[in-house]
Each structure stands twice: as structure tokens, then as C-alpha cells.
Design a protein around this motif. Structure first.
Motif, PDB file in Angstrom:
ATOM      1  N   LEU A   1     -62.147  52.555 -88.261  1.00  0.00           N
ATOM      2  CA  LEU A   1     -61.259  51.422 -88.525  1.00  0.00           C
ATOM      3  C   LEU A   1     -61.950  50.129 -88.115  1.00  0.00           C
ATOM      4  CD1 LEU A   1     -58.478  50.195 -89.283  1.00  0.00           C
ATOM      5  CD2 LEU A   1     -57.828  50.532 -86.864  1.00  0.00           C
TER       6      LEU A   1
ATOM      7  N   ARG B   1     -59.573  53.323 -97.362  1.00  0.00           N
ATOM      8  CA  ARG B   1     -58.201  52.815 -97.468  1.00  0.00           C
ATOM      9  C   ARG B   1     -58.072  51.524 -96.667  1.00  0.00           C
ATOM     10  NH1 ARG B   1     -57.895  57.295 -94.224  1.00  0.00           N
ATOM     11  NH2 ARG B   1     -57.131  56.988 -92.086  1.00  0.00           N
ATOM     12  N   GLU B   2     -57.084  50.726 -97.050  1.00  0.00           N
ATOM     13  CA  GLU B   2     -56.741  49.516 -96.327  1.00  0.00           C
ATOM     14  C   GLU B   2     -55.437  49.740 -95.573  1.00  0.00           C
ATOM     15  OE1 GLU B   2     -56.728  45.991 -98.664  1.00  0.00           O
ATOM     16  OE2 GLU B   2     -58.645  46.424 -99.663  1.00  0.00           O
ATOM     17  N   THR B   3     -55.368  49.251 -94.357  1.00  0.00           N
ATOM     18  CA  THR B   3     -54.162  49.368 -93.545  1.00  0.00           C
ATOM     19  C   THR B   3     -53.803  47.989 -93.002  1.00  0.00           C
ATOM     20  OG1 THR B   3     -55.261  49.712 -91.408  1.00  0.00           O
ATOM     21  CG2 THR B   3     -54.992  51.653 -92.832  1.00  0.00           C
ATOM     22  N   ASP B   4     -52.649  47.904 -92.373  1.00  0.00           N
ATOM     23  CA  ASP B   4     -52.258  46.639 -91.756  1.00  0.00           C
ATOM     24  C   ASP B   4     -53.239  46.249 -90.662  1.00  0.00           C
ATOM     25  OD1 ASP B   4     -50.065  46.513 -93.397  1.00  0.00           O
ATOM     26  OD2 ASP B   4     -48.673  47.327 -91.912  1.00  0.00           O
TER      27      ASP B   4
END
Length: 487
Positions: A255, A172-175
Motif C-alpha cells: 500500500l 487496486r485503488e483504495t481510500d
């Protein structure tokens, strides 16, 4: 005074960062103090300390950083000329002769990738700034990297994108960045590195989720390093100082901050692995200089060993030693040819591709041949090591020492020292691992040879040679460039 890179003490302290290293199934509390890693950590620390020597020797190792605020190891500078490459050769050589080439992952090693990326920074699109920032940081620190490229050897009949339960990919991509999951295998020196250069190599990825390159701190949460020991004794002079471990690195929803991401699309990854930035040739340049130092060390030991054995006048012995020395000369000559054949590439010059690939094709088989040749020439001398060198001088062995002396003035201590080090180099688990390391350095040798053929075709060389057979003066339609390296 210009800011210098980290010291040996800085480096050792950086290893106590909470990293998760599991060696032989047990968690390592302090990497720099663990018997499996302390020798290598100390050897790397001594390299950093040489950058701070006050006797003037550090000057030949150092070059200005790109921003002019400090100095760095010369190989961490982006070369602009053949003279720059010559200076880098000498700086690499100086470090490799300190370790006699036995450490494959010294702190200048990954400069081949980071500097090549920075020289082609616009190639990386939205991550151009990250590439430039990575160079600035790593030049300042001379960051010690391990390279995490290889997927675990499972499901090789499937495309990489279909092995999501094992191969590293974005979940997933996050801020804050990309969350990745999966594993990388044969990550040499991961336990004693400060960062991992994570990328993909081997099989062409087709989806952006599997096309990820990044610079990742070893202590990042969720990252675990698994190593297994190659047993060695305290009196093994090479293994006790230079034991590297080929780790399995597991990413459990790690991350990766956006600032550390360098590639995140399949098209860029494919072009990157096909040589668009030329890191392969820079890698060969460093690897050849490292191997030169190793071969010099082995040759020096081997010549003295046959003198101790009293076999130095035998023609077969002389021929074997000459072949070993010729191998050293060939490696050094191909490396120097890379300088003479250097070509412009991005904002830099790149070592010559033809010589780089010739080296990568030659070295694996030649190193294996060297080991077999030494086993043949030294034969039973490698097995005649009845006591450890450190035991000499005790009451129990006082009468044994005369039985262990050699020819040409060698006493028992010298015989056990010289032959014992050669045994460690080619006969122990440490030596066997090094033969496997050199043989596998470029991946499957067949792939390298296919790449040599592909490059000759792509550059028009084959067409030119065929034209000569018919008496034509036709010139090749294209010329070697940095963008045509074949891994």
C-alpha cells in the motif's frame, strides 16, 4: 539555531525499522550490524555527521531549506543561478572525496530527482502538493534514497503493460492509497536506504496502472529486498567499507499512501521520462562529480604504485597515467561546462544538457579503458600480494618483509597497502562490479548515443551545421531547453 538534518546516529537507528532484507537467502536481523552492509552504513553515517561538524567545515555543505526553517545539504536546494550550481558542486565534491566516489548512492544522490520535480511541481497535476511536500520533508532530513526504476529483465519483447505477473503495477485503488504488485531490479543500495523513489523507465507504458512514481519507505509492509553478496575479505580496504548491493525489490500488494504518490498516469510518465522536468541533467551533474572523486583516488594510487614498482620513467607507463588523469580532467570539465551552459527550467536553473549527455556518452567506455590500462601498466604487481598487510610483523613473516619492499623508499607495508587497494579497485569482485556499474550507469550505451543524435536534430543543430556547408548563415530554428533532454 536553524534545524539541521539527521545525524549519523539517527540514520543508523532508522535502519532498525523492521525492513525485510534477505541476503544470500537469509533474513537479515539488523542491517547496520550485518557484515555485508555495516561498512556502507557506517560510511553513510559519517557523511551525515559531517553536516554537524563544529569546526566550520559544515557551512560549505549547507544551504537554507525552502521554508527557511532549517538547513540542508546544498544539492537538496533548488538552484536558482549558476553560482548555486557551483556551491552544489563543492558540496557534492566534499562528500564524494570522503568516500572517494566508491558509493554510487550517497544521500545527496536522489536530490537530482526530487528537486527537479519540485521546480516543475505544476507539471504533476493533482499530485503537485505531494511533490512540494516531498521536497520539504527530504530537505529537512536529507533523506537517503535508493532509486527503483528498472524492470526485471524478462519478456522484453513485450510492452511493459503486458508483463503484469512481474512488472510493478497498481492492482487496486483504495481510500488510503494505491496497492501495487510486482518487482524492480538493480535497486542499488536499497538495503541501507530509508526510502525508495519508485518509478518506471525502459519501454513506454501505455496504461495508467503501470505508470506509477512514488516515494516509498523501505520498511513498508509487503516490501522485500533480496541481495546477493560479492564475497570479500576483511583486508579488502574498499570492499569492506563501500560494498553496495544491487537488489531485487519485490512488492507484494504494498500500500502506497496517496500522500506519497507522485505520478499515476501514462501521459505524465512518458513526458517525465522524456525530460520534462530535467532530472537527467541534474543526475549527470552529481554523477560526474562522484566519478571525478573516484578517478582522483585511483590516479593517486596508480602514480605511487608505479613508483613502488620502479617503472615511473617508462614512456608507456607515463602515457597510461597521463591518459587516466586526462579522463579525470574531462569528467570535471564536462561537469563545469554543465554550469556554464545552465538554462532556466521551471522554478530553477538546469545544468547544460549538451555537456550532461556528452558525459553520459563518454564515461562508460572510458572507465573500462582505464581499468584495462591499469592492468597493463601494473601487470604482475597486482598478483604479487603473497600475504595480507595485517600479517606483517609476525614471527613467521619477519624474514619475508625485505622481499616485499618496493622502489623509491617503499617498505613492504606500503607496497601491500597501495597495490592491494588498487587490486580491490580493479581486480576483485568489488572492482569488477564497479566497472559494470559505471558501464551500465546510463543503461545501454547505444541508447545514450542515439539520444545525443536525437537532441542535436531536435534543437536544429544538425540543420545549422548542414547549412554552413552551403555557405548559409541560417541559425537553428530551436534552442536547447530543459524539456529536450533525451534519456
Amino acid at each position: 539555531m536553524a534545524t539541521r538534518p539527521q545525524t549519523g546516529s539517527d540514520y543508523l537507528a532508522s535502519l532498525d525499522d523492521g525492513r525485510v532484507v534477505i541476503h544470500d537467502g537469509e533474513r537479515v536481523a539488523r542491517v547496520a550490524e550485518h557484515p555485508a552492509f555495516s561498512g556502507t552504513a557506517s560510511a553513510i553515517a559519517s557523511l551525515y555527521d559531517s553536516l554537524h561538524a563544529e569546526d566550520g567545515t559544515a557551512d560549505a555543505l549547507l544551504a537554507p531549506t525552502a521554508d527557511g526553517t532549517g538547513v540542508t545539504h546544498r544539492f537538496w536546494a533548488v538552484p536558482q543561478s549558476a553560482d548555486d550550481l557551483r556551491g552544489q558542486r563543492e558540496a557534492i565534491r566534499a562528500w564524494q572525496r570522503q568516500t572517494n566516489g566508491w558509493l554510487g548512492r550517497t544521500p545527496e544522490f536522489m536530490a537530482c530527482v526530487i528537486t527537479s520535480m519540485a521546480a516543475h511541481a505544476p507539471f504533476f497535476g493533482r499530485f503537485e502538493g505531494n511533490v512540494r511536500a516531498a521536497l520539504a520533508r527530504d530537505q529537512r532530513d536529507v533523506t537517503h534514497y535508493a532509486q527503483a526504476l528498472v524492470n526485471p529483465p524478462v519478456d522484453r519483447e513485450l510492452p511493459p503493460d503486458e508483463v503484469g505477473d512481474v512488472f510493478l503495477h497498481v492492482v487496486r485503488e483504495t481510500d488510503a492509497g494505491l496497492v501495487v504488485r510486482g518487482a524492480k531490479a538493480v535497486v542499488t543500495g536499497a538495503a541501507t536506504a530509508q526510502r525508495l523513489l519508485v518509478s518506471h523507465f525502459g519501454g513506454e507504458v501505455q496504461t495508467d496502472g503501470f505508470a506509477i512514481a512514488a516515494s516509498v519507505p523501505v520498511a513498508t509492509s509487503g516490501l522485500r529486498i533480496f541481495t546477493r553478496g560479492t564475497p570479500f575479505r576483511a583486508d579488502q580496504p574498499l570492499a569492506s567499507r563501500f560494498q553496495e548491493h544491487d537488489a531485487l525489490v519485490v512488492f507484494d500488494d504494498v500500500l502506497i499512501a496517496w500522500d506519497d504518490v507522485l505520478i499515476h498516469d501514462a501521459e505524465t510518465m512518458l513526458a517525465y521520462n522524456r525530460g520534462a522536468v530535467g532530472w537527467n541533467a541534474r543526475l549527470a551533474f552529481q554523477a560526474a562529480t562522484r566519478l571525478e572523486a573516484k578517478l582522483e583516488h585511483v590516479a593517486g594510487l596508480a602514480v605511487r604504485a608505479v613508483e613502488i614498482m620502479g617503472t615511473e620513467e617508462r614512456r608507456g607507463t607515463q602515457a597510461a597515467l597521463g591518459e587516466l588523469i586526462a579522463f579525470r580532467h574531462t569528467v570535471a570539465g564536462l561537469r563545469d561546462a554543465m554550469i556554464e551552459q545552465a538554462v532556466p527550467s521551471g522554478d530553477s536553473v538546469l545544468p547544460g544538457i549538451d555537456s550532461a549527455m556528452a558525459f553520459s556518452a563518454l564515461a562508460p567506455d572510458a572507465y573500462s579503458r582505464m581499468r584495462v590500462s591499469l592492468e597493463t601498466v601494473l601487470s604482475s604487481a597486482l598478483a604479487h600480494l603473497p600475504v595480507p598487510q595485517g600479517a606483517l610483523g609476525s614471527d613467521e613473516l619477519a624474514g619475508l618483509e625485505p622481499l616485499l619492499r618496493g622502489s623509491n623508499g617503499a617498505d613492504a607495508r606500503e607496497r601491500l597497502e597501495v597495490v592491494g587497494e588498487l587490486w580491490d579497485a580493479i581486480g576483485t569482485g568489488f572492482g569488477a562490479r564497479h566497472e559494470l556499474y559505471e558501464r551500465s550507469y546510463w543503461g545501454q550505451p547505444e541508447r545514450t548515443h542515439v539520444g545525443v543524435l536525437g537532441l542535436a536534430r531536435a534543437t536544429g543543430r544538425i540543420a545549422e551545421w548542414q547549412a554552413r556547408r552551403h555557405g548559409s548563415d541560417a541559425a537553428p530554428t530551436t534552442h536547447p531547453t530543459a524539456d529536450r533532454i533525451r534519456a
